[in-house]
Design a protein around this motif. Structure first.
Motif, PDB file in Angstrom:
ATOM      1  N   ILE A 115       0.855  -1.196   0.000  1.00 50.97           N
ATOM      2  CA  ILE A 115       0.000   0.000   0.000  1.00 50.97           C
ATOM      3  C   ILE A 115       0.890   1.245   0.000  1.00 50.97           C
ATOM      4  O   ILE A 115       0.626   2.205  -0.740  1.00 50.97           O
ATOM      5  N   ALA A 116       1.957   1.224   0.797  1.00 55.04           N
ATOM      6  CA  ALA A 116       2.893   2.353   0.828  1.00 55.04           C
ATOM      7  C   ALA A 116       3.538   2.560  -0.542  1.00 55.04           C
ATOM      8  O   ALA A 116       3.705   3.695  -0.999  1.00 55.04           O
ATOM      9  N   GLY A 117       3.881   1.470  -1.212  1.00 57.72           N
ATOM     10  CA  GLY A 117       4.459   1.574  -2.550  1.00 57.72           C
ATOM     11  C   GLY A 117       3.471   2.185  -3.529  1.00 57.72           C
ATOM     12  O   GLY A 117       3.836   3.025  -4.354  1.00 57.72           O
ATOM     13  N   ALA A 118       2.206   1.787  -3.418  1.00 54.34           N
ATOM     14  CA  ALA A 118       1.169   2.357  -4.284  1.00 54.34           C
ATOM     15  C   ALA A 118       0.999   3.847  -3.991  1.00 54.34           C
ATOM     16  O   ALA A 118       0.845   4.662  -4.914  1.00 54.34           O
ATOM     17  N   TRP A 119       1.081   4.214  -2.725  1.00 59.53           N
ATOM     18  CA  TRP A 119       0.995   5.626  -2.339  1.00 59.53           C
ATOM     19  C   TRP A 119       2.154   6.411  -2.968  1.00 59.53           C
ATOM     20  O   TRP A 119       1.955   7.502  -3.510  1.00 59.53           O
ATOM     21  N   ALA A 120       3.346   5.838  -2.922  1.00 57.17           N
ATOM     22  CA  ALA A 120       4.508   6.509  -3.525  1.00 57.17           C
ATOM     23  C   ALA A 120       4.305   6.716  -5.022  1.00 57.17           C
ATOM     24  O   ALA A 120       4.639   7.771  -5.568  1.00 57.17           O
ATOM     25  N   VAL A 121       3.733   5.733  -5.683  1.00 56.00           N
ATOM     26  CA  VAL A 121       3.492   5.831  -7.124  1.00 56.00           C
ATOM     27  C   VAL A 121       2.484   6.937  -7.428  1.00 56.00           C
ATOM     28  O   VAL A 121       2.713   7.770  -8.305  1.00 56.00           O
ATOM     29  N   VAL A 122       1.362   6.974  -6.713  1.00 52.15           N
ATOM     30  CA  VAL A 122       0.357   7.994  -7.017  1.00 52.15           C
ATOM     31  C   VAL A 122       0.840   9.387  -6.651  1.00 52.15           C
ATOM     32  O   VAL A 122       0.465  10.363  -7.301  1.00 52.15           O
ATOM     33  N   ARG A 123       1.700   9.477  -5.649  1.00 56.11           N
ATOM     34  CA  ARG A 123       2.290  10.784  -5.324  1.00 56.11           C
ATOM     35  C   ARG A 123       3.262  11.207  -6.421  1.00 56.11           C
ATOM     36  O   ARG A 123       3.268  12.352  -6.854  1.00 56.11           O
ATOM     37  N   ALA A 124       4.089  10.283  -6.861  1.00 59.49           N
ATOM     38  CA  ALA A 124       5.100  10.601  -7.883  1.00 59.49           C
ATOM     39  C   ALA A 124       4.463  10.985  -9.215  1.00 59.49           C
ATOM     40  O   ALA A 124       4.979  11.854  -9.919  1.00 59.49           O
ATOM     41  N   THR A 125       3.350  10.369  -9.548  1.00 58.10           N
ATOM     42  CA  THR A 125       2.700  10.655 -10.829  1.00 58.10           C
ATOM     43  C   THR A 125       1.730  11.825 -10.750  1.00 58.10           C
ATOM     44  O   THR A 125       1.255  12.300 -11.777  1.00 58.10           O
ATOM     45  N   GLY A 126       1.399  12.264  -9.547  1.00 54.16           N
ATOM     46  CA  GLY A 126       0.434  13.338  -9.366  1.00 54.16           C
ATOM     47  C   GLY A 126      -1.003  12.844  -9.388  1.00 54.16           C
ATOM     48  O   GLY A 126      -1.941  13.632  -9.226  1.00 54.16           O
ATOM     49  N   GLU A 127      -1.174  11.553  -9.576  1.00 54.90           N
ATOM     50  CA  GLU A 127      -2.517  10.988  -9.658  1.00 54.90           C
ATOM     51  C   GLU A 127      -3.306  11.161  -8.366  1.00 54.90           C
ATOM     52  O   GLU A 127      -4.535  11.181  -8.371  1.00 54.90           O
ATOM     53  N   TRP A 128      -2.617  11.313  -7.259  1.00 53.93           N
ATOM     54  CA  TRP A 128      -3.277  11.467  -5.965  1.00 53.93           C
ATOM     55  C   TRP A 128      -4.244  12.645  -5.956  1.00 53.93           C
ATOM     56  O   TRP A 128      -5.238  12.639  -5.255  1.00 53.93           O
ATOM     57  N   ARG A 129      -3.953  13.658  -6.774  1.00 55.08           N
ATOM     58  CA  ARG A 129      -4.825  14.843  -6.818  1.00 55.08           C
ATOM     59  C   ARG A 129      -6.209  14.527  -7.379  1.00 55.08           C
ATOM     60  O   ARG A 129      -7.162  15.272  -7.162  1.00 55.08           O
ATOM     61  N   GLU A 130      -6.321  13.431  -8.119  1.00 52.65           N
ATOM     62  CA  GLU A 130      -7.583  13.041  -8.753  1.00 52.65           C
ATOM     63  C   GLU A 130      -8.393  12.064  -7.913  1.00 52.65           C
ATOM     64  O   GLU A 130      -9.522  11.748  -8.266  1.00 52.65           O
ATOM     65  N   LEU A 131      -7.824  11.580  -6.814  1.00 57.32           N
ATOM     66  CA  LEU A 131      -8.482  10.540  -6.026  1.00 57.32           C
ATOM     67  C   LEU A 131      -9.548  11.136  -5.120  1.00 57.32           C
ATOM     68  O   LEU A 131      -9.369  12.211  -4.545  1.00 57.32           O
ATOM     69  N   ARG A 132     -10.650  10.437  -4.992  1.00 53.27           N
ATOM     70  CA  ARG A 132     -11.765  10.850  -4.140  1.00 53.27           C
ATOM     71  C   ARG A 132     -12.056   9.728  -3.144  1.00 53.27           C
ATOM     72  O   ARG A 132     -12.195   8.587  -3.526  1.00 53.27           O
ATOM     73  N   VAL A 133     -12.156  10.136  -1.876  1.00 48.15           N
ATOM     74  CA  VAL A 133     -12.475   9.149  -0.840  1.00 48.15           C
ATOM     75  C   VAL A 133     -13.701   9.601  -0.065  1.00 48.15           C
ATOM     76  O   VAL A 133     -14.078  10.720  -0.094  1.00 48.15           O
TER      77      VAL A 133
END
Length: 133
Positions: A115-133
């Motif tokens: 999960i931490a690795g996936a978090w690093a990937v979405v942070r690095a790609t900027g995709e985290w800005r598009e995520l909705r929880v």
């Protein structure tokens, strides 16, 4: 009309983890989540209360970043969990989209490391800005 965004595998994992809400209240819930996402093998898995506390702290910290409610205490607890997880970068010839892999033996911590690795990937790609929880 907006075009639906297709989430990467890493983003889908992060979103599901951060959105678990009341579905992650005990050790059995954590085991189900890890198995459903193929982060742990089927069968018995010893999950301690400490494991559950770490999962909850990590989830709350990721959720806080994604929702903009970044309480320093919540972030500090989540960061302590991340600091205790070991990840390694893999040289995968198949071009694996997530080159970060757990470098831990314990199955629960290995799942949290993924999960931490996936978090690093979405942070690095900027995709985290598009995520909705």
């Amino acid at each position: 009309m907006t075009t639906p965004i297709r989430l990467s595998t890493a983003a889908a994992l992060v979103t599901d983890f951060a959105s678990t809400g009341a579905r992650l209240t005990d050790r059995a819930d954590l085991a189900r989540f890890l198995r459903r996402h193929h982060l742990a093998s089927e069968g018995s898995m010893p999950i301690t209360l400490g494991d559950l506390e770490e999962a909850l702290a990590l989830r709350e910290a990721i959720r806080a970043v994604l929702t903009g409610g970044a309480d320093p205490e919540v972030l500090a607890r989540g960061q302590r969990v991340l600091d205790g997880l070991r990840l390694t970068v893999r040289l995968e010839p198949d071009g694996s989209p997530v080159p970060l892999a757990p470098a831990v033996v314990d199955e629960v911590r290995r799942g949290l490391a993924r999960i931490a690795g996936a978090w690093a990937v979405v942070r690095a790609t900027g995709e985290w800005r598009e995520l909705r929880v």
